[in-house]
Design an enzyme around this catalytic site. Structure first.
Site, PDB file in Angstrom:
ATOM      1  N   HIS A 136      -7.268 -20.246  11.018  1.00 52.94           N
ATOM      2  CA  HIS A 136      -7.929 -20.911  10.136  1.00 52.94           C
ATOM      3  C   HIS A 136      -8.824 -19.634   9.156  1.00 52.94           C
ATOM      4  O   HIS A 136      -8.722 -20.098   8.135  1.00 52.94           O
ATOM      5  CB  HIS A 136      -9.138 -21.481  11.319  1.00 52.94           C
ATOM      6  CG  HIS A 136     -10.523 -21.180  10.623  1.00 52.94           C
ATOM      7  ND1 HIS A 136     -10.875 -22.235  10.067  1.00 52.94           N
ATOM      8  CD2 HIS A 136     -11.716 -20.937  10.574  1.00 52.94           C
ATOM      9  CE1 HIS A 136     -11.989 -22.254   9.839  1.00 52.94           C
ATOM     10  NE2 HIS A 136     -12.459 -21.107  10.161  1.00 52.94           N
ATOM     11  N   CYS A 177      -8.154 -26.593   6.754  1.00 49.32           N
ATOM     12  CA  CYS A 177      -6.438 -26.021   7.445  1.00 49.32           C
ATOM     13  C   CYS A 177      -5.973 -26.934   8.628  1.00 49.32           C
ATOM     14  O   CYS A 177      -7.196 -27.321   8.764  1.00 49.32           O
ATOM     15  CB  CYS A 177      -7.333 -24.830   7.981  1.00 49.32           C
ATOM     16  SG  CYS A 177      -7.941 -24.096   9.586  1.00 49.32           S
ATOM     17  N   ASP A 230       0.746  -1.457   0.200  1.00 48.41           N
ATOM     18  CA  ASP A 230       0.419  -0.192  -0.058  1.00 48.41           C
ATOM     19  C   ASP A 230       0.764   1.468   0.070  1.00 48.41           C
ATOM     20  O   ASP A 230       2.123   1.193   0.278  1.00 48.41           O
ATOM     21  CB  ASP A 230      -0.833  -0.092   1.381  1.00 48.41           C
ATOM     22  CG  ASP A 230      -1.997   0.697   0.900  1.00 48.41           C
ATOM     23  OD1 ASP A 230      -2.188   1.633   0.237  1.00 48.41           O
ATOM     24  OD2 ASP A 230      -3.028   1.086   2.398  1.00 48.41           O
ATOM     25  N   CYS A 251     -13.610 -27.139   6.503  1.00 48.20           N
ATOM     26  CA  CYS A 251     -12.700 -26.808   6.143  1.00 48.20           C
ATOM     27  C   CYS A 251     -10.833 -27.301   6.013  1.00 48.20           C
ATOM     28  O   CYS A 251     -10.661 -28.487   6.772  1.00 48.20           O
ATOM     29  CB  CYS A 251     -11.917 -25.299   7.348  1.00 48.20           C
ATOM     30  SG  CYS A 251     -10.679 -24.464   6.822  1.00 48.20           S
ATOM     31  N   CYS A 294      -8.284 -27.185  11.870  1.00 42.85           N
ATOM     32  CA  CYS A 294      -9.100 -27.646  11.618  1.00 42.85           C
ATOM     33  C   CYS A 294      -8.919 -29.107  11.128  1.00 42.85           C
ATOM     34  O   CYS A 294      -9.968 -29.949  11.949  1.00 42.85           O
ATOM     35  CB  CYS A 294     -10.075 -27.153  10.281  1.00 42.85           C
ATOM     36  SG  CYS A 294     -10.745 -25.598  10.764  1.00 42.85           S
ATOM     37  N   ASP A 322      -8.220  -7.413  -0.343  1.00 38.00           N
ATOM     38  CA  ASP A 322      -7.162  -7.387   0.627  1.00 38.00           C
ATOM     39  C   ASP A 322      -8.057  -6.952   2.004  1.00 38.00           C
ATOM     40  O   ASP A 322      -8.791  -6.849   1.998  1.00 38.00           O
ATOM     41  CB  ASP A 322      -5.572  -6.972   0.657  1.00 38.00           C
ATOM     42  CG  ASP A 322      -6.128  -5.377   1.016  1.00 38.00           C
ATOM     43  OD1 ASP A 322      -6.773  -4.296   0.253  1.00 38.00           O
ATOM     44  OD2 ASP A 322      -6.101  -5.257   1.941  1.00 38.00           O
TER      45      ASP A 322
END
Length: 375
Positions: free
Chosen positions: A339, A310, A97, A308, A313, A270
């Site tokens: 997660h 991830c 940014d 999920c 999880c 984002d």
RNA sequence: GCGGGCAUCGCCAAGCGGUUAAGGCCUCGGAUUGUGGUUCCGAUACGCGUGGGUUCGAAUCCCACUGCCCGCC
């Protein structure tokens, strides 16, 4: 910046019923499959996540901040280390940014003039100065694949006169940004401003589209306005940006925001929410956002979200993570960050698959109601 | 047995005669959108160990009882 050979955008598919698109943005550090969600790593680190965690979320690009890195440790030091990629040992694409947003949202007592912005460092009170040329110098020192124009973000609400002033100044600054930007291996995205006035947004989109850029951003949203207003504005603005270039909706958002944004033709997002929410104890699910400290999870052996994939999880129960959170264990924030970040990345990637397979509307309809109901 | 002290929300604790009984922890809810890194906001005692009494009015004063603590025999 014409015909930049280091970048190209392949539009693979455009949904027939909505404005959703799927594509690939080629950059010097690899390809980005759009639509994409970019985790935010303000101080050149995505909070709570190591490079290893981040790779597991399958992040393809991350965002970092000129404003923060300019102050600490300084763009010159990072330049000495060979740029952001080497500094943080991340060899995939990076976007920074410009510092425009932070100057207005974080720095107290900022003093804006036609040339630039004088502001005080939040913690030390030291005075600094950033203008379009300095922002370009910082970003070219940092060396991300994508740099952002130094813009002026209007607050919400904002009266018409001030919205005009901020927009016009953003346009004049944009001209200076393009003049000062010389790195060919770095793309520079201009940003639409215009607060929440249709005519200003349309004018701004038209003005920034005259620049031959690799991609275009919509800024000045998610500053406190109602969701419907944001959706309206994106719906109005996105189609006015070049169709064959990626469109980036800055600072957005929630799972619903991603769904609504993609539907309206946005390709990149984002947001700090996945990691901030994690630190504050809440997590995304396909049934809406939930709060891990709630008593209902005290004895819950199931993962944060059953669908999920991830690390959190696959390995831990809600009851366990709730316990860690309540005890103030940093591991709770780490697991929730993994997660939440993976959730958004997977969610938008699933969205991408649905676009490629001509079933985006179906995907949208099957998720939007339940997400809305629970959120 | 005698003398002294203390009893206020699950825990710690302010209050020492006068509107709706501070605050902290815990608990329970909620916020957060180009990040100021365990944040911020909100809710929760119809009652102040029990029973009497004094007073226009008592968690606050008096008496008794109960429980705990500290001395002494």
């Amino acid at each position: 910046m014409k015909n930049n050979k280091h970048f190209s955008f392949e539009l693979l598919k455009e949904d027939k019923k909505t404005h959703a698109r799927a594509g690939i943005l080629h950059t010097p550090h690899g390809d980005i499959e759009t639509p994409i969600f970019m985790p935010v790593g303000t101080h050149s680190a995505v909070k709570m996540l190591t490079k290893h965690h981040l790779e597991e979320t399958k992040a393809q690009i991350i965002l970092s901040n000129s404003f923060h890195l300019f102050l600490h440790p300084g763009n010159k030091l990072i330049k000495e280390f060979g740029g952001l990629h080497k500094w943080m040992n991340w060899d995939k694409p990076i976007l920074t940014d410009s510092g425009g947003f932070q100057v207005f949202s974080l720095a107290h007592l900022n003093n804006i003039t036609e040339d630039g912005v004088k502001f005080k460092e939040p913690k030390t009170g030291d005075e600094y100065y950033i203008n379009p040329e300095i922002s370009m110098e910082i970003q070219q020192d940092l060396g991300p694949d994508i740099a952002m124009a130094f813009d002026q973000c209007a607050p919400y609400p904002c009266d018409y006169d001030n919205a005009v002033k901020a927009m016009e100044r953003t346009h004049r600054w944009l001209e200076r940004c393009f003049k000062a930007h010389t790195r060919e291996d770095q793309a520079l995205f201009p940003i639409v401003q215009g607060a929440f006035f249709d005519d200003l947004r349309q004018e701004s989109a038209k003005v920034i589209s005259t620049y031959d850029a690799v991609g275009y951003a919509i800024g000045g949203v998610s500053v406190g306005e109602p969701t419907e207003l944001k959706n309206h504005l994106v719906e109005l603005t996105a189609p006015l940006l070049p169709n064959d270039k990626p469109r980036y909706l800055m600072g957005v958002g929630t799972p619903i925001d991603l769904l609504e944004g993609v539907k309206r033709g946005v390709d990149m997002f984002d947001c700090v929410l996945p990691t901030r929410n994690a630190r504050h104890g809440s997590f995304f699910t396909y049934e809406g956002r939930k709060i891990i400290k709630n008593k209902q999870f005290e004895k819950d052996p199931s993962p944060l979200d059953p669908n999920c994939d991830c690390y959190a999880c696959q390995n831990h129960s809600k009851a366990y993570i709730r316990h860690l959170y309540r005890m103030g264990e940093a591991t709770a924030a780490i697991l929730l960050s993994i997660h939440n970040t993976r959730f958004l990345i997977k969610f938008i990637h699933d969205m991408r698959d649905s676009i490629l397979e001509d079933r985006f509307e179906e995907f949208y309809n099957s998720h939007i109601n339940i997400l809305k109901k629970e959120s």
